[in-house]
Design a protein around this motif. Structure first.
Motif, mmCIF file in Angstrom:
data_model
loop_
_atom_site.group_PDB
_atom_site.id
_atom_site.type_symbol
_atom_site.label_atom_id
_atom_site.label_comp_id
_atom_site.label_asym_id
_atom_site.label_seq_id
_atom_site.Cartn_x
_atom_site.Cartn_y
_atom_site.Cartn_z
ATOM 1 N N LEU A 1 84.748 51.207 5.311
ATOM 2 C CA LEU A 1 85.862 51.025 4.394
ATOM 3 C C LEU A 1 85.383 50.784 2.964
ATOM 4 O O LEU A 1 86.133 50.276 2.123
ATOM 5 C CB LEU A 1 86.735 49.853 4.847
ATOM 6 N N ARG A 2 84.145 51.156 2.659
ATOM 7 C CA ARG A 2 83.626 50.927 1.325
ATOM 8 C C ARG A 2 84.413 51.743 0.297
ATOM 9 O O ARG A 2 84.666 52.932 0.503
ATOM 10 C CB ARG A 2 82.151 51.269 1.267
ATOM 11 N N GLY A 3 84.804 51.064 -0.768
ATOM 12 C CA GLY A 3 85.542 51.729 -1.828
ATOM 13 C C GLY A 3 86.992 51.980 -1.517
ATOM 14 O O GLY A 3 87.723 52.553 -2.331
ATOM 15 N N ALA A 4 87.467 51.572 -0.326
ATOM 16 C CA ALA A 4 88.872 51.787 0.036
ATOM 17 C C ALA A 4 89.765 50.826 -0.738
ATOM 18 O O ALA A 4 89.408 49.680 -0.983
ATOM 19 C CB ALA A 4 89.066 51.585 1.538
ATOM 20 N N ASP A 5 90.946 51.311 -1.133
ATOM 21 C CA ASP A 5 91.929 50.477 -1.827
ATOM 22 C C ASP A 5 92.729 49.716 -0.784
ATOM 23 O O ASP A 5 93.500 50.317 -0.018
ATOM 24 C CB ASP A 5 92.851 51.354 -2.674
ATOM 25 N N LEU A 6 92.535 48.395 -0.744
ATOM 26 C CA LEU A 6 93.197 47.558 0.248
ATOM 27 C C LEU A 6 94.250 46.646 -0.390
ATOM 28 O O LEU A 6 94.634 45.633 0.186
ATOM 29 C CB LEU A 6 92.159 46.722 0.994
ATOM 30 N N SER A 7 94.747 47.049 -1.531
ATOM 31 C CA SER A 7 95.761 46.250 -2.218
ATOM 32 C C SER A 7 97.015 46.122 -1.360
ATOM 33 O O SER A 7 97.640 47.123 -0.985
ATOM 34 C CB SER A 7 96.137 46.908 -3.555
ATOM 35 N N GLY A 8 97.350 44.896 -1.024
ATOM 36 C CA GLY A 8 98.557 44.654 -0.231
ATOM 37 C C GLY A 8 98.448 45.057 1.220
ATOM 38 O O GLY A 8 99.444 45.023 1.960
ATOM 39 N N ALA A 9 97.269 45.456 1.664
ATOM 40 C CA ALA A 9 97.096 45.865 3.070
ATOM 41 C C ALA A 9 97.133 44.647 3.981
ATOM 42 O O ALA A 9 96.687 43.560 3.617
ATOM 43 C CB ALA A 9 95.789 46.618 3.245
ATOM 44 N N ASP A 10 97.677 44.828 5.171
ATOM 45 C CA ASP A 10 97.754 43.753 6.163
ATOM 46 C C ASP A 10 96.619 43.936 7.164
ATOM 47 O O ASP A 10 96.630 44.863 7.968
ATOM 48 C CB ASP A 10 99.112 43.795 6.875
ATOM 49 N N LEU A 11 95.637 43.041 7.121
ATOM 50 C CA LEU A 11 94.481 43.095 8.022
ATOM 51 C C LEU A 11 94.509 41.962 9.028
ATOM 52 O O LEU A 11 93.497 41.676 9.672
ATOM 53 C CB LEU A 11 93.186 43.041 7.207
#
Length: 478
Positions: free
Chosen positions: A423-433
């Protein structure tokens, strides 16, 4: 009896018990029956499915379909009565012996007793075969009628008409005789007559000799009042003009829509599973979210290329499909078999991919924004630089997936398996993990991750590229 059957509450309990005893998966049962997994799901939800698939499913589970189906009390009693008839086996043997010959059987005079020659009940039997050959062979027609008289024990049985739709033959006769024929066919004991395989059977009770007025009224109501969200399962709308009609969210499962004009119709989110669409005109129809699982389509069906492709994907599974740049926006691809598919740059925005199999698929640069991938198997999939914004990936298997540089903003990744994913460089803004499995998952350079979120992920086994002992070179799956 119509074109579909559903399981009763008691029948579902028996079916679930038998299914658990077998230890099968839904996919295995679907393969054994010859249908899609969506039909298996509908069966166990007590929803109507095509009659032949219902019966096949019960056979695979070693169940008597008549004990599982939701039948009216009167029909159940009739079935039990016919099942106790000691002459039933003899009748079927006669049919088998004579199916490949034109020999005329003369029924005993006693069979004609108490038969009402003026009965207004009708039975429509659809056979597979060449209608032109049958129409030009009166001797064959005569032999077929005489054989059906013997099987039904109704000497008053006559042929009212022969129509297209393979070979659709309407028989007039007594209710008792017609019910006997119907039961023999639906029970699977009479599968062909004189070499003609039986496709379907439908009993038309008194008062429905001419179905056109009823069908016409139904069509008028659909056009005047709209039918969005209505239950139209199992109805006969064949040959009607419903162009431009709003049928969104309607249940048209197992309906007869052969030759129907549905140009420019709104069929968004409609259930067309097991529906007969042979010769139907669906040009410019809105089929976003419509289920085409187990629908019947032929070369005469006029349907936009996009939706024919969707139908092929869900009904003709194969590995390694080349779907580069394919337009699959808003398509119902639940349970689709897309293993090792090449989907680079494909548009799957808003598509329903719940439970789909995308193992080893190549989706680099694909648009999956707003797609529902809940429960999908995305193991080892390449989703680098893919748009997964707002995608539902809840519970999805993304183990070893390449999500490098993907847009996962506001995506639901709760309970997803991200073990060893990149997940390197992935945009995780607001993502639910939340509750996602992130053991040995590679992170780094991600937008939207706070220090606290990063710490939480590390405690759950995630690896960041600025972490001492980084093993990214070893764990990168692609």
């Amino acid at each position: 009896m119509g074109r579909s059957l559903s399981a009763s509450k008691a029948g579902l309990k028996k079916a679930n018990t038998a299914f658990k005893t077998k230890g099968w998966t839904q996919d295995y049962l679907a393969g054994a029956v010859g249908c899609t997994r969506q039909t298996i799901i509908k069966f166990f939800a007590g929803r109507p499915i095509a009659k032949h698939l219902f019966q096949a499913m019960c056979n695979e589970l070693n169940l008597e379909w008549g004990e599982i189906a939701e039948l009216e009390l009167e029909q159940e009693q009739a079935n039990r009565s016919l099942g106790m008839n000691t002459e039933l086996g003899t009748t079927c043997e006669i049919a088998q012996e004579e199916r490949s010959t034109t020999k005329v059987l003369t029924p005993p005079v006693s069979l004609a007793k108490n038969q009402n020659a003026n009965s207004k009940d009708q039975l429509v039997i659809t056979f597979t075969g060449d209608i032109e050959t049958l129409q030009k062979n009166p001797d064959f027609q005569s032999a077929l009628l005489t054989l059906m008289q013997a099987i039904s024990k109704d000497a008053s049985l006559t042929i009212e008409k022969i129509e297209r739709g393979s070979i659709k033959i309407t028989f007039n006769g007594s209710l008792e005789g017609l019910k006997m024929l119907e039961e023999l066919i639906t029970s699977g004991e009479l599968t062909e007559v004189m070499g003609l395989p039986v496709e379907d059977v439908q009993l038309l009770p008194s008062g429905t000799l001419n179905k056109k007025p009823d069908k016409s009224r139904l069509v008028q109501e659909i056009i005047a009042q709209e039918a969005k969200g209505q239950d139209l399962s199992d109805v006969d709308l064949s040959g009607e003009d419903l162009s431009g009609t709003d049928l969104s969210n309607a249940d048209l499962s197992c309906a007869d829509l052969r030759g129907t004009d549905l140009r420019n119709a709104n069929l968004e989110n409609a259930d067309l599973s097991c529906t007969d669409l042979r010769g139907t005109d669906l040009r410019n129809a809105n089929l976003n979210g419509a289920s085409l699982h187990d629908a019947v389509i032929d070369e005469a069906t006029r349907i936009d290329n996009k939706w024919r492709l969707v139908w092929e994907i869900v009904n003709q599974p194969s590995e390694g499909r080349n779907l580069r740049g394919a337009d699959l926006r808003g398509a119902d691809l639940r349970g689709a078999y897309l293993i090792d598919a090449y989907l680079r740059g494909a548009d799957l925005s808003g598509a329903d991919l719940r439970g789909a199999y995308l193992i080893d698929a190549y989706l680099r640069g694909a648009d999956l924004s707003g797609a529902n991938l809940s429960g999908a198997n995305l193991s080892r999939v390449d989703l680098s630089r893919a748009n997964l914004s707002r995608a539902n990936l809840r519970g999805a298997d993304l183990s070893r997936a390449n999500l490098r540089g993907a847009d996962l903003s506001r995506a639901d990744l709760s309970r997803a398996n991200l073990s060893r994913a990149n997940l390197r460089g992935a945009d995780l803004s607001g993502a639910d993990l939340s509750r996602a499995i992130v053991e040995n998952a590679l992170f780094g350079g991600n937008l939207g991750l706070t220090k606290n979120m990063k710490l939480d992920l590390e405690q759950r086994g995630a690896i960041f590229n600025d972490t001492p002992g980084d093993r990214s070179a070893v764990l990168t799956p692609h």
